[in-house]
Write an enzyme that holds these catalytic residues in place. Structure first.
Site, PDB file in Angstrom:
ATOM      1  N   CYS A 199      28.770  38.060  49.444  1.00 39.46           N
ATOM      2  CA  CYS A 199      27.480  37.356  49.577  1.00 39.46           C
ATOM      3  C   CYS A 199      26.686  37.878  50.765  1.00 39.46           C
ATOM      4  O   CYS A 199      25.452  38.018  50.692  1.00 39.46           O
ATOM      5  CB  CYS A 199      27.709  35.853  49.742  1.00 39.46           C
ATOM      6  SG  CYS A 199      28.538  35.089  48.355  1.00 39.46           S
TER       7      CYS A 199
HETATM    8  C1  BEZ Z   1      32.351  36.779  48.532  1.00 37.85           C
HETATM    9  O1  BEZ Z   1      31.139  36.695  48.676  1.00 37.85           O
HETATM   10  O2  BEZ Z   1      32.979  37.714  49.030  1.00 37.85           O
HETATM   11  C2  BEZ Z   1      33.093  35.732  47.775  1.00 37.85           C
HETATM   12  C3  BEZ Z   1      32.590  34.440  47.694  1.00 37.85           C
HETATM   13  C4  BEZ Z   1      33.297  33.486  47.011  1.00 37.85           C
HETATM   14  C5  BEZ Z   1      34.481  33.818  46.381  1.00 37.85           C
HETATM   15  C6  BEZ Z   1      34.947  35.116  46.449  1.00 37.85           C
HETATM   16  C7  BEZ Z   1      34.245  36.092  47.141  1.00 37.85           C
END
Ligand code: BEZ
Length: 210
Positions: free
Chosen positions: A46
């Site tokens: 994210c």
């Molecule tokens: C991420 O943004 O890395 C992420 C967010 C939620 C679950 C898994 C990965």
């Protein structure tokens, strides 16, 4: 849960964001908009995505597209995370991020998909036209960051095909030849797209109209 389909009205809402309380349709006006969700603040994929979307501001502006993000985290969390996004990607958060801890907006747009996660939003993308109708929706899992070059490419296609009676072929990019739609007779095509090429009777191509 109503399913949102292409051509449907994009539901309106009022929500808290990093830029204050806003009403979606008022904020959007008659621009194009991208509403995109991310699963969780302070997570790696994210962080890269939000930095990239911020870095693309000149591209959104060029296309008259307003961008707004959302997750079920709070505005306080979003504001703290903005510094990390800046540290990692060099980009200031230059678009509003909705905080949706009660999942009001997430539910409206079906962004919680319980067989993926019943607490986090999936990675949704909704492209909404000036008429507030849904033009494109994409759903990615939490483990896969989105390709925002592809989203820009689709917006180029959507904006072009809204203006001219053309469609864009596989892997089309801005500037490539386009396809004349079946709604245009050969007679009209000769006027609208002089010198067009007939590859098959149902596949007629022409340079991209300007
Ligand atoms: C991420 O943004 O890395 C992420 C967010 C939620 C679950 C898994 C990965």
């Amino acid at each position: 849960m109503p399913t949102l389909r292409l051509g449907d009205d994009a539901p309106d809402f009022t929500a808290e964001t990093t830029e204050g309380t806003l009403n979606f349709h008022e904020w959007k006006g008659d621009s194009w908009a991208i509403l995109f969700s991310h699963p969780k603040d302070f997570t790696p994929v994210c962080t890269t995505e939000l930095g990239r979307v911020a870095g693309l501001k000149p591209e959104w502006d060029k296309r008259n597209v307003k961008v707004i993000g959302i997750s079920v985290d709070t505005s306080e969390s979003h504001e703290g995370w903005a510094q990390d996004i800046k540290d990692v990607t060099g980009n200031d958060l230059n678009f509003p991020l909705i905080s949706d801890p009660d999942k009001k907006v997430a539910d409206l747009y079906d962004m919680i998909q319980p067989n993926a996660s019943d607490t986090m939003t999936v990675r949704s993308v909704f492209v909404i036209g000036p008429d507030n109708k849904l033009k494109l929706s994409l759903t990615y899992p939490a483990s896969t960051g989105r390709n925002f070059d592809e989203i820009l490419r689709v917006i180029d296609s959507l904006q072009l095909t809204a203006k001219y009676k053309v469609a864009t072929p596989v892997d089309w990019k801005d500037g490539d030849d386009v396809i004349i739609t079946g709604a245009v007779s050969n007679e009209d095509a000769a006027v609208q797209f002089p010198g067009y090429t007939t590859v098959k009777p149902y596949l007629r191509t022409t340079p991209q109209p300007k």
